[in-house]
Design a protein around this motif. Structure first.
Motif, PDB file in Angstrom:
ATOM      1  N   LEU A  22      10.402  -9.503   8.515  1.00 31.36           N
ATOM      2  CA  LEU A  22      10.103 -10.854   8.038  1.00 31.36           C
ATOM      3  C   LEU A  22      10.151 -11.920   9.134  1.00 31.36           C
ATOM      4  CD1 LEU A  22       9.293 -12.591   5.667  1.00 31.36           C
ATOM      5  CD2 LEU A  22      11.717 -12.843   5.105  1.00 31.36           C
ATOM      6  N   PRO A  23      11.180 -11.968   9.991  1.00 32.42           N
ATOM      7  CA  PRO A  23      11.178 -12.990  11.049  1.00 32.42           C
ATOM      8  C   PRO A  23       9.963 -12.881  11.977  1.00 32.42           C
ATOM      9  CG  PRO A  23      13.345 -11.987  10.875  1.00 32.42           C
ATOM     10  CD  PRO A  23      12.425 -11.187  10.002  1.00 32.42           C
ATOM     11  N   LYS A  24       9.536 -11.652  12.279  1.00 35.34           N
ATOM     12  CA  LYS A  24       8.363 -11.464  13.142  1.00 35.34           C
ATOM     13  C   LYS A  24       7.097 -11.911  12.420  1.00 35.34           C
ATOM     14  CE  LYS A  24      10.463  -7.662  15.621  1.00 35.34           C
ATOM     15  NZ  LYS A  24      10.417  -6.242  15.921  1.00 35.34           N
ATOM     16  N   MET A  25       6.995 -11.604  11.130  1.00 36.35           N
ATOM     17  CA  MET A  25       5.819 -12.019  10.368  1.00 36.35           C
ATOM     18  C   MET A  25       5.756 -13.546  10.273  1.00 36.35           C
ATOM     19  SD  MET A  25       5.434  -9.114   7.379  1.00 36.35           S
ATOM     20  CE  MET A  25       7.093  -9.226   6.736  1.00 36.35           C
ATOM     21  N   GLU A  26       6.909 -14.198  10.130  1.00 39.62           N
ATOM     22  CA  GLU A  26       6.945 -15.661  10.094  1.00 39.62           C
ATOM     23  C   GLU A  26       6.487 -16.241  11.437  1.00 39.62           C
ATOM     24  OE1 GLU A  26      10.995 -16.258   8.902  1.00 39.62           O
ATOM     25  OE2 GLU A  26      10.442 -16.451   6.783  1.00 39.62           O
ATOM     26  N   LYS A  27       6.882 -15.600  12.535  1.00 41.46           N
ATOM     27  CA  LYS A  27       6.469 -16.081  13.853  1.00 41.46           C
ATOM     28  C   LYS A  27       4.962 -15.909  14.034  1.00 41.46           C
ATOM     29  CE  LYS A  27       7.563 -16.163  18.673  1.00 41.46           C
ATOM     30  NZ  LYS A  27       8.569 -15.999  19.674  1.00 41.46           N
ATOM     31  N   VAL A  28       4.405 -14.771  13.588  1.00 41.91           N
ATOM     32  CA  VAL A  28       2.953 -14.553  13.666  1.00 41.91           C
ATOM     33  C   VAL A  28       2.236 -15.622  12.841  1.00 41.91           C
ATOM     34  CG1 VAL A  28       1.076 -13.003  12.994  1.00 41.91           C
ATOM     35  CG2 VAL A  28       3.088 -12.087  14.152  1.00 41.91           C
ATOM     36  N   HIS A  29       2.761 -15.933  11.674  1.00 45.45           N
ATOM     37  CA  HIS A  29       2.168 -16.977  10.827  1.00 45.45           C
ATOM     38  C   HIS A  29       2.184 -18.321  11.554  1.00 45.45           C
ATOM     39  CE1 HIS A  29       2.419 -20.207   7.794  1.00 45.45           C
ATOM     40  NE2 HIS A  29       1.443 -19.519   7.232  1.00 45.45           N
ATOM     41  N   ASP A  30       3.313 -18.645  12.186  1.00 49.27           N
ATOM     42  CA  ASP A  30       3.431 -19.919  12.902  1.00 49.27           C
ATOM     43  C   ASP A  30       2.459 -19.985  14.077  1.00 49.27           C
ATOM     44  OD1 ASP A  30       4.790 -22.481  13.570  1.00 49.27           O
ATOM     45  OD2 ASP A  30       5.391 -21.350  15.359  1.00 49.27           O
ATOM     46  N   ARG A  34      -0.590 -22.683  14.339  1.00 44.81           N
ATOM     47  CA  ARG A  34      -0.689 -23.584  15.481  1.00 44.81           C
ATOM     48  C   ARG A  34      -2.030 -23.442  16.183  1.00 44.81           C
ATOM     49  NH1 ARG A  34       4.420 -21.929  18.795  1.00 44.81           N
ATOM     50  NH2 ARG A  34       3.393 -23.160  20.384  1.00 44.81           N
ATOM     51  N   HIS A  35      -2.484 -22.195  16.364  1.00 44.59           N
ATOM     52  CA  HIS A  35      -3.724 -21.957  17.103  1.00 44.59           C
ATOM     53  C   HIS A  35      -4.958 -22.300  16.269  1.00 44.59           C
ATOM     54  CE1 HIS A  35      -6.465 -20.186  19.977  1.00 44.59           C
ATOM     55  NE2 HIS A  35      -6.987 -19.449  19.012  1.00 44.59           N
ATOM     56  N   GLU A  36      -5.030 -21.753  15.068  1.00 43.48           N
ATOM     57  CA  GLU A  36      -6.250 -21.891  14.259  1.00 43.48           C
ATOM     58  C   GLU A  36      -6.363 -23.239  13.551  1.00 43.48           C
ATOM     59  OE1 GLU A  36      -8.723 -19.754  14.356  1.00 43.48           O
ATOM     60  OE2 GLU A  36      -7.609 -18.408  15.658  1.00 43.48           O
ATOM     61  N   LEU A  37      -5.280 -23.758  13.028  1.00 40.92           N
ATOM     62  CA  LEU A  37      -5.360 -25.010  12.261  1.00 40.92           C
ATOM     63  C   LEU A  37      -5.128 -26.250  13.109  1.00 40.92           C
ATOM     64  CD1 LEU A  37      -3.507 -23.941   8.989  1.00 40.92           C
ATOM     65  CD2 LEU A  37      -5.969 -23.971   9.456  1.00 40.92           C
ATOM     66  N   LEU A  38      -4.213 -26.149  14.061  1.00 37.07           N
ATOM     67  CA  LEU A  38      -3.886 -27.317  14.876  1.00 37.07           C
ATOM     68  C   LEU A  38      -4.626 -27.340  16.206  1.00 37.07           C
ATOM     69  CD1 LEU A  38      -0.016 -27.396  14.246  1.00 37.07           C
ATOM     70  CD2 LEU A  38      -1.827 -28.607  12.993  1.00 37.07           C
ATOM     71  N   GLY A  39      -5.314 -26.230  16.541  1.00 34.49           N
ATOM     72  CA  GLY A  39      -6.074 -26.168  17.783  1.00 34.49           C
ATOM     73  C   GLY A  39      -5.213 -26.107  19.026  1.00 34.49           C
ATOM     74  N   ASN A  45       3.875 -16.395  26.499  1.00 31.65           N
ATOM     75  CA  ASN A  45       5.276 -15.986  26.353  1.00 31.65           C
ATOM     76  C   ASN A  45       5.829 -16.272  24.953  1.00 31.65           C
ATOM     77  OD1 ASN A  45       5.403 -18.760  26.599  1.00 31.65           O
ATOM     78  ND2 ASN A  45       7.140 -18.765  27.988  1.00 31.65           N
ATOM     79  N   GLU A  46       5.100 -17.013  24.124  1.00 36.48           N
ATOM     80  CA  GLU A  46       5.522 -17.273  22.746  1.00 36.48           C
ATOM     81  C   GLU A  46       4.822 -16.350  21.749  1.00 36.48           C
ATOM     82  OE1 GLU A  46       5.469 -21.354  21.469  1.00 36.48           O
ATOM     83  OE2 GLU A  46       5.906 -22.062  23.493  1.00 36.48           O
ATOM     84  N   LYS A  47       3.841 -15.597  22.206  1.00 31.32           N
ATOM     85  CA  LYS A  47       3.051 -14.755  21.309  1.00 31.32           C
ATOM     86  C   LYS A  47       3.735 -13.414  21.055  1.00 31.32           C
ATOM     87  CE  LYS A  47      -1.350 -16.723  22.737  1.00 31.32           C
ATOM     88  NZ  LYS A  47      -2.627 -16.456  23.406  1.00 31.32           N
ATOM     89  N   ILE A  48       3.388 -12.815  19.932  1.00 30.57           N
ATOM     90  CA  ILE A  48       3.841 -11.478  19.576  1.00 30.57           C
ATOM     91  C   ILE A  48       2.610 -10.585  19.584  1.00 30.57           C
ATOM     92  CG2 ILE A  48       4.714 -10.037  17.704  1.00 30.57           C
ATOM     93  CD1 ILE A  48       6.482 -12.290  16.846  1.00 30.57           C
ATOM     94  N   TYR A  49       2.675  -9.467  20.304  1.00 31.21           N
ATOM     95  CA  TYR A  49       1.532  -8.560  20.384  1.00 31.21           C
ATOM     96  C   TYR A  49       1.686  -7.355  19.468  1.00 31.21           C
ATOM     97  CZ  TYR A  49       0.543 -11.573  24.259  1.00 31.21           C
ATOM     98  OH  TYR A  49       0.316 -12.678  25.026  1.00 31.21           O
ATOM     99  N   SER A  50       2.901  -7.100  18.997  1.00 35.83           N
ATOM    100  CA  SER A  50       3.147  -6.029  18.032  1.00 35.83           C
ATOM    101  C   SER A  50       4.408  -6.356  17.254  1.00 35.83           C
ATOM    102  CB  SER A  50       3.317  -4.683  18.742  1.00 35.83           C
ATOM    103  OG  SER A  50       3.721  -3.690  17.818  1.00 35.83           O
ATOM    104  N   ILE A  51       4.322  -6.301  15.920  1.00 35.64           N
ATOM    105  CA  ILE A  51       5.536  -6.548  15.135  1.00 35.64           C
ATOM    106  C   ILE A  51       6.410  -5.302  15.070  1.00 35.64           C
ATOM    107  CG2 ILE A  51       4.521  -8.403  13.753  1.00 35.64           C
ATOM    108  CD1 ILE A  51       4.260  -6.406  11.443  1.00 35.64           C
ATOM    109  N   TYR A  52       5.876  -4.159  15.473  1.00 33.73           N
ATOM    110  CA  TYR A  52       6.629  -2.907  15.417  1.00 33.73           C
ATOM    111  C   TYR A  52       7.282  -2.539  16.740  1.00 33.73           C
ATOM    112  CZ  TYR A  52       4.153  -2.466  11.036  1.00 33.73           C
ATOM    113  OH  TYR A  52       3.660  -2.711   9.791  1.00 33.73           O
ATOM    114  N   GLU A  53       6.680  -2.907  17.869  1.00 38.62           N
ATOM    115  CA  GLU A  53       7.231  -2.578  19.176  1.00 38.62           C
ATOM    116  C   GLU A  53       7.410  -3.857  19.983  1.00 38.62           C
ATOM    117  OE1 GLU A  53       5.625   0.735  21.275  1.00 38.62           O
ATOM    118  OE2 GLU A  53       4.777   1.582  19.439  1.00 38.62           O
TER     119      GLU A  53
END
Length: 86
Positions: A22-30, A34-39, A45-53
């Motif tokens: 859940l915390p990783k999914m919330e970060k992906v949502h954020d 930020r990228h798609e709606l706020l441009g 270094n703030e991005k997540i490339y895999s929620i599993y690894e």
């Protein structure tokens, strides 16, 4: 009663995995918001490339396309010994 217990354990395992993710999914949502709606340009270094690894990263080699994976750096010492990975 045994089938009910097995179902309860399976449900518990799924719930625990969701709690862990859940915390990783919330970060992906954020990041997506930020990228798609706020441009906003979200720094790598703030991005997540895999929620599993957690250690998955972008690997860029020269001018080729970026790949995702794990970086491994192997070096040899004076004795020219080497490391074998299985």
């Amino acid at each position: 009663m045994e089938a009910s217990t097995k179902g309860d354990i399976k449900d518990w395992v799924i719930a625990e995995e969701l709690k862990r993710l859940l915390p990783k999914m919330e970060k992906v949502h954020d990041i997506t918001r930020r990228h798609e709606l706020l441009g906003e340009k979200v720094p790598n270094n703030e991005k997540i490339y895999s929620i599993y690894e957690a250690h998955t990263d972008i690997i860029v080699k020269g001018r080729r396309e970026a790949e995702f994976g794990h970086k491994v750096n192997l070096t040899a010492g004076r004795s020219n010994s080497y490391l074998m990975l299985k």
